[in-house]
Motif scaffolding. Structure first.
Motif, mmCIF file in Angstrom:
data_model
loop_
_atom_site.group_PDB
_atom_site.id
_atom_site.type_symbol
_atom_site.label_atom_id
_atom_site.label_comp_id
_atom_site.label_asym_id
_atom_site.label_seq_id
_atom_site.Cartn_x
_atom_site.Cartn_y
_atom_site.Cartn_z
ATOM 1 N N ASN A 21 -14.603 27.819 -18.952
ATOM 2 C CA ASN A 21 -13.530 28.153 -18.020
ATOM 3 C C ASN A 21 -12.209 28.503 -18.689
ATOM 4 O OD1 ASN A 21 -15.088 27.870 -15.699
ATOM 5 N ND2 ASN A 21 -14.884 25.655 -15.792
ATOM 6 N N SER A 22 -12.154 28.505 -20.006
ATOM 7 C CA SER A 22 -10.893 28.866 -20.641
ATOM 8 C C SER A 22 -10.666 30.364 -20.469
ATOM 9 C CB SER A 22 -10.882 28.471 -22.121
ATOM 10 O OG SER A 22 -11.806 29.237 -22.840
ATOM 11 N N GLN A 23 -9.501 30.685 -20.040
ATOM 12 C CA GLN A 23 -9.163 32.078 -19.783
ATOM 13 C C GLN A 23 -8.741 32.762 -21.077
ATOM 14 O OE1 GLN A 23 -9.396 33.796 -16.831
ATOM 15 N NE2 GLN A 23 -10.521 31.972 -16.237
ATOM 16 N N PRO A 24 -9.230 33.959 -21.322
ATOM 17 C CA PRO A 24 -8.802 34.684 -22.514
ATOM 18 C C PRO A 24 -7.339 35.105 -22.362
ATOM 19 C CG PRO A 24 -10.199 36.067 -21.146
ATOM 20 C CD PRO A 24 -10.205 34.704 -20.536
ATOM 21 N N PRO A 25 -6.634 35.219 -23.477
ATOM 22 C CA PRO A 25 -5.237 35.640 -23.390
ATOM 23 C C PRO A 25 -5.136 37.104 -22.982
ATOM 24 C CG PRO A 25 -5.944 35.556 -25.671
ATOM 25 C CD PRO A 25 -7.068 35.000 -24.850
ATOM 26 N N ALA A 93 -19.739 36.961 -38.752
ATOM 27 C CA ALA A 93 -18.944 38.191 -38.810
ATOM 28 C C ALA A 93 -19.349 39.177 -37.717
ATOM 29 C CB ALA A 93 -19.073 38.830 -40.191
ATOM 30 N N PHE A 94 -20.655 39.371 -37.524
ATOM 31 C CA PHE A 94 -21.122 40.265 -36.456
ATOM 32 C C PHE A 94 -20.710 39.724 -35.087
ATOM 33 C CE2 PHE A 94 -24.117 41.947 -39.642
ATOM 34 C CZ PHE A 94 -24.053 43.308 -39.357
ATOM 35 N N SER A 95 -20.879 38.423 -34.876
ATOM 36 C CA SER A 95 -20.543 37.821 -33.580
ATOM 37 C C SER A 95 -19.063 37.973 -33.265
ATOM 38 C CB SER A 95 -20.917 36.334 -33.558
ATOM 39 O OG SER A 95 -22.297 36.171 -33.617
ATOM 40 N N PHE A 96 -18.207 37.714 -34.249
ATOM 41 C CA PHE A 96 -16.773 37.827 -34.014
ATOM 42 C C PHE A 96 -16.399 39.258 -33.659
ATOM 43 C CE2 PHE A 96 -12.339 38.362 -35.401
ATOM 44 C CZ PHE A 96 -11.744 37.387 -34.616
ATOM 45 N N LYS A 97 -16.902 40.217 -34.427
ATOM 46 C CA LYS A 97 -16.618 41.627 -34.146
ATOM 47 C C LYS A 97 -17.046 41.996 -32.724
ATOM 48 C CE LYS A 97 -17.748 46.367 -35.550
ATOM 49 N NZ LYS A 97 -16.594 46.865 -34.857
ATOM 50 N N ALA A 98 -18.266 41.622 -32.357
ATOM 51 C CA ALA A 98 -18.798 41.960 -31.031
ATOM 52 C C ALA A 98 -18.011 41.268 -29.922
ATOM 53 C CB ALA A 98 -20.274 41.587 -30.951
ATOM 54 N N ARG A 99 -17.652 40.012 -30.132
ATOM 55 C CA ARG A 99 -16.925 39.266 -29.100
ATOM 56 C C ARG A 99 -15.548 39.879 -28.835
ATOM 57 N NH1 ARG A 99 -16.917 34.505 -26.319
ATOM 58 N NH2 ARG A 99 -15.058 33.210 -26.370
ATOM 59 N N ARG A 102 -16.149 43.175 -26.984
ATOM 60 C CA ARG A 102 -16.643 42.948 -25.617
ATOM 61 C C ARG A 102 -15.554 42.368 -24.708
ATOM 62 N NH1 ARG A 102 -20.851 40.403 -27.055
ATOM 63 N NH2 ARG A 102 -19.935 38.346 -27.044
ATOM 64 N N GLN A 103 -14.816 41.372 -25.198
ATOM 65 C CA GLN A 103 -13.849 40.679 -24.354
ATOM 66 C C GLN A 103 -12.517 41.418 -24.223
ATOM 67 O OE1 GLN A 103 -14.420 37.660 -22.619
ATOM 68 N NE2 GLN A 103 -12.558 38.326 -21.624
ATOM 69 N N PHE A 104 -12.071 42.063 -25.317
ATOM 70 C CA PHE A 104 -10.726 42.646 -25.337
ATOM 71 C C PHE A 104 -10.724 44.160 -25.494
ATOM 72 C CE2 PHE A 104 -10.427 38.269 -26.761
ATOM 73 C CZ PHE A 104 -9.478 37.779 -25.889
ATOM 74 N N HIS A 105 -11.892 44.748 -25.672
ATOM 75 C CA HIS A 105 -12.030 46.200 -25.856
ATOM 76 C C HIS A 105 -11.229 46.683 -27.058
ATOM 77 C CE1 HIS A 105 -14.072 46.019 -22.052
ATOM 78 N NE2 HIS A 105 -13.001 45.442 -21.521
#
Length: 159
Positions: A21-25, A93-99, A102-105
């Motif tokens: 439930n934490s909202q992204p900035p 590294a792959f996960s961080f890049k993708a996240r 995906r989340q912030f475009h």
């Protein structure tokens, strides 16, 4: 034993609920840049001399370092468990890049595959035309040559 399991389950639920439930900035000041601009930022010169660089897009969306640090504070990739050969440095590294994409475009996060350090990590390009290495396992900003893991000698950059 049953009481301990119950406490552990309740703790897990609280933590999972908080993460879920934490909202992204909200990231302010995102700018569109060209692939040529990214190539120029990652141009030849120390410590990038001789590094194969592979830009994947013709357009990039970037923000400044302060805004990106909001993302780092929010992101939980560094909380994942390291499992050798299953979820290790390249997966982080792959996960961080993708996240981040995906989340912030934002596609300003690249991958560094560093054979000289037997390690993988990220590189982040900022809208002021600077870049920094990023370690997604610890949310730190190492410098090239800082340690054996970041030798930054035999590597490629994919962004």
């Amino acid at each position: 034993m049953g009481e301990l399991i119950n406490v552990l389950n309740q703790t897990y639920e609280r933590i999972f609920h908080k993460i879920r439930n934490s909202q992204p900035p909200v990231i302010e000041g995102v700018e569109e840049k060209t692939g040529e601009w990214i190539a120029e930022v990652l141009r030849e010169g120390e410590p990038l001399t001789g590094i194969p660089r592979f830009p994947l897009d013709s357009k990039y969306w970037v923000c400044d370092r302060a805004e990106f640090n909001k993302i780092v504070q929010w992101d939980w990739t560094d909380k994942k468990q390291y499992i050798s050969e299953k979820y290790d440095c390249d997966n982080f590294a792959f996960s961080f890049k993708a996240r981040i994409d995906r989340q912030f475009h934002l596609n300003c996060v690249g991958l560094v595959i560093d054979w000289s350090g037997a390690h993988a990590y990220n590189i982040v390009v900022f809208k002021d035309g600077t870049w920094s290495l990023f370690e997604p396992q610890s949310d730190t900003w190492p410098t090239a040559g800082q340690s054996n893991m970041y030798k930054f000698e035999s590597k490629i950059i994919i962004i």
